[in-house]
Each structure stands twice: as C-alpha cells, then as structure tokens.
Design a protein around this motif. Structure first.
Motif, mmCIF file in Angstrom:
data_model
loop_
_atom_site.group_PDB
_atom_site.id
_atom_site.type_symbol
_atom_site.label_atom_id
_atom_site.label_comp_id
_atom_site.label_asym_id
_atom_site.label_seq_id
_atom_site.Cartn_x
_atom_site.Cartn_y
_atom_site.Cartn_z
ATOM 1 N N LEU A 8 31.286 46.779 34.692
ATOM 2 C CA LEU A 8 31.858 46.409 35.988
ATOM 3 C C LEU A 8 32.084 44.900 36.076
ATOM 4 N N ILE A 9 31.151 44.124 35.550
ATOM 5 C CA ILE A 9 31.314 42.664 35.546
ATOM 6 C C ILE A 9 32.488 42.268 34.659
ATOM 7 N N VAL A 10 32.633 42.934 33.523
ATOM 8 C CA VAL A 10 33.789 42.673 32.656
ATOM 9 C C VAL A 10 35.085 43.040 33.381
ATOM 10 N N MET A 11 35.065 44.152 34.127
ATOM 11 C CA MET A 11 36.241 44.540 34.913
ATOM 12 C C MET A 11 36.610 43.460 35.928
ATOM 13 N N ILE A 12 35.613 42.919 36.587
ATOM 14 C CA ILE A 12 35.869 41.880 37.591
ATOM 15 C C ILE A 12 36.488 40.658 36.927
ATOM 16 N N VAL A 13 35.922 40.247 35.800
ATOM 17 C CA VAL A 13 36.452 39.078 35.093
ATOM 18 C C VAL A 13 37.888 39.332 34.640
ATOM 19 N N LEU A 14 38.149 40.520 34.112
ATOM 20 C CA LEU A 14 39.511 40.842 33.658
ATOM 21 C C LEU A 14 40.487 40.949 34.829
ATOM 22 N N SER A 15 40.012 41.408 35.984
ATOM 23 C CA SER A 15 40.908 41.500 37.139
ATOM 24 C C SER A 15 41.287 40.114 37.655
ATOM 25 N N GLN A 24 53.573 27.088 27.795
ATOM 26 C CA GLN A 24 52.299 26.430 27.536
ATOM 27 C C GLN A 24 51.476 26.192 28.801
ATOM 28 N N ASN A 25 51.759 26.932 29.855
ATOM 29 C CA ASN A 25 50.949 26.960 31.071
ATOM 30 C C ASN A 25 50.475 28.390 31.261
ATOM 31 N N TRP A 26 49.200 28.547 31.552
ATOM 32 C CA TRP A 26 48.668 29.886 31.741
ATOM 33 C C TRP A 26 48.914 30.372 33.159
ATOM 34 N N ALA A 27 49.369 31.611 33.269
ATOM 35 C CA ALA A 27 49.556 32.275 34.550
ATOM 36 C C ALA A 27 48.561 33.432 34.620
ATOM 37 N N PHE A 28 47.664 33.370 35.594
ATOM 38 C CA PHE A 28 46.630 34.383 35.740
ATOM 39 C C PHE A 28 46.924 35.265 36.943
ATOM 40 N N VAL A 29 46.336 36.454 36.926
ATOM 41 C CA VAL A 29 46.503 37.389 38.025
ATOM 42 C C VAL A 29 45.949 36.783 39.311
ATOM 43 N N PHE A 30 44.771 36.151 39.227
ATOM 44 C CA PHE A 30 44.177 35.588 40.440
ATOM 45 C C PHE A 30 45.040 34.466 41.021
ATOM 46 N N GLN A 31 45.733 33.748 40.162
ATOM 47 C CA GLN A 31 46.603 32.670 40.629
ATOM 48 C C GLN A 31 47.711 33.233 41.516
ATOM 49 N N PHE A 32 48.313 34.341 41.067
ATOM 50 C CA PHE A 32 49.352 34.969 41.879
ATOM 51 C C PHE A 32 48.765 35.524 43.170
ATOM 52 N N ILE A 53 52.097 43.946 53.346
ATOM 53 C CA ILE A 53 51.071 44.986 53.477
ATOM 54 C C ILE A 53 50.501 45.335 52.107
ATOM 55 N N LEU A 54 51.361 45.441 51.089
ATOM 56 C CA LEU A 54 50.878 45.715 49.732
ATOM 57 C C LEU A 54 49.946 44.602 49.254
ATOM 58 N N TRP A 55 50.289 43.359 49.538
ATOM 59 C CA TRP A 55 49.441 42.236 49.130
ATOM 60 C C TRP A 55 48.071 42.320 49.808
ATOM 61 N N ILE A 56 48.046 42.677 51.082
ATOM 62 C CA ILE A 56 46.776 42.827 51.803
ATOM 63 C C ILE A 56 45.960 43.978 51.214
ATOM 64 N N ILE A 57 46.629 45.069 50.866
ATOM 65 C CA ILE A 57 45.938 46.204 50.234
ATOM 66 C C ILE A 57 45.346 45.780 48.893
ATOM 67 N N ILE A 58 46.094 45.000 48.115
ATOM 68 C CA ILE A 58 45.591 44.503 46.836
ATOM 69 C C ILE A 58 44.347 43.645 47.057
ATOM 70 N N LEU A 59 44.392 42.767 48.045
ATOM 71 C CA LEU A 59 43.230 41.915 48.340
ATOM 72 C C LEU A 59 42.006 42.741 48.723
ATOM 73 N N LEU A 60 42.195 43.741 49.578
ATOM 74 C CA LEU A 60 41.080 44.588 49.997
ATOM 75 C C LEU A 60 40.518 45.405 48.834
ATOM 76 N N ALA A 61 41.401 45.929 47.996
ATOM 77 C CA ALA A 61 40.941 46.689 46.827
ATOM 78 C C ALA A 61 40.216 45.775 45.851
ATOM 79 N N HIS A 62 40.680 44.547 45.726
ATOM 80 C CA HIS A 62 40.024 43.594 44.825
ATOM 81 C C HIS A 62 38.628 43.244 45.342
ATOM 82 N N ILE A 63 38.493 43.099 46.641
ATOM 83 C CA ILE A 63 37.164 42.889 47.224
ATOM 84 C C ILE A 63 36.268 44.083 46.909
ATOM 85 N N GLY A 64 36.819 45.290 46.998
ATOM 86 C CA GLY A 64 36.055 46.494 46.650
ATOM 87 C C GLY A 64 35.627 46.495 45.194
#
Length: 127
Positions: A8-15, A24-32, A53-64
């Motif tokens: 689960l911790i690995v999942m969180i880090v990967l998410s 040559q610039n890194w783009a991460f999921v959390f950055q977006f 609304i989709l962005w808010i759902i993504i944020l709530l699911a990520h908190i979960g």
C-alpha cells in the motif's frame, strides 16, 4: 498484513511520483493533480464543469488511497482497496487518459495487493 501495508505504501508513492521526462524536465502525476490543474482553473483555461468534478473525484479517491494503510483492520478494507484505486484510475481515464500510462506501475502493484488481500482473507476464514 505487513506485506499488504508495504504494498500500500508503494502504491501511494507510485500514485504520486510516477512520471515521465519531457525535454529533460520530469512531469509527475502529483504535479498535474495538485499544481498544474489548479493553475489551469485559476487562469480560467478550464470551464468544463464535468472536468472539474472529475478532478475533485480524483482528489477524493487519492485521499482514500493515502488512507488505506490506516484502514487495514477495517471490516470494509477489501471493498475500499478495490474502489478507491478504481475510481482514481477511472477519473484519470476520463480527465486525462495519458496519465493512465504513467500509472501502469501503480496498477500492477494494486493488482498484486488485491490478490494478496484476497488470499489472506480466504486464509482467515478457514481458520
């Protein structure tokens, strides 16, 4: 249960830190998720209510997803382990599908965690 918590911790880090190098610039999921999309909203470049609304759902699911290691003793853990990541991924599919490719390592670890959780649940019922 220790293996599941580690996964689960690995999942969180990967998410958070799945990314790709662009010019040559890194783009991460959390950055977006936490910086770029709120900036898009602030600049008024996004006016589609569906995407907001989709962005808010993504944020709530990520908190979960971040809460999952603390919920391992919960009666509903297996359901939460299925639904939080699924909603998170589906949110990205509909909001910005290219991020799903960055989340492939997350999907693999999620599948392993689901399988291990199911095996431990079956063993627990047999005893």
């Amino acid at each position: 249960m220790k293996k599941i918590i580690i996964l689960l911790i690995v999942m969180i880090v990967l998410s958070l830190f799945s990314g790709i190098s662009i010019n040559q610039n890194w783009a991460f999921v959390f950055q977006f998720e936490f910086f770029d999309y709120p900036e898009i909203l602030k600049d008024g470049l996004e006016d589609n209510v569906r995407n907001i609304i989709l962005w808010i759902i993504i944020l709530l699911a990520h908190i979960g997803i971040v809460m999952l290691p603390f919920l391992t003793k919960s009666h509903h853990f297996n359901k939460l382990l299925l639904w939080f990541p699924l909603v998170y991924l589906l949110g990205y599919v509909f909001l910005s599908a290219e991020f799903v490719f960055l989340l492939i390592p997350f999907i693999i670890i999620w599948g392993i965690t689901l399988r291990l959780s199911k095996k431990q649940n079956i063993k627990g019922k047999c005893i």
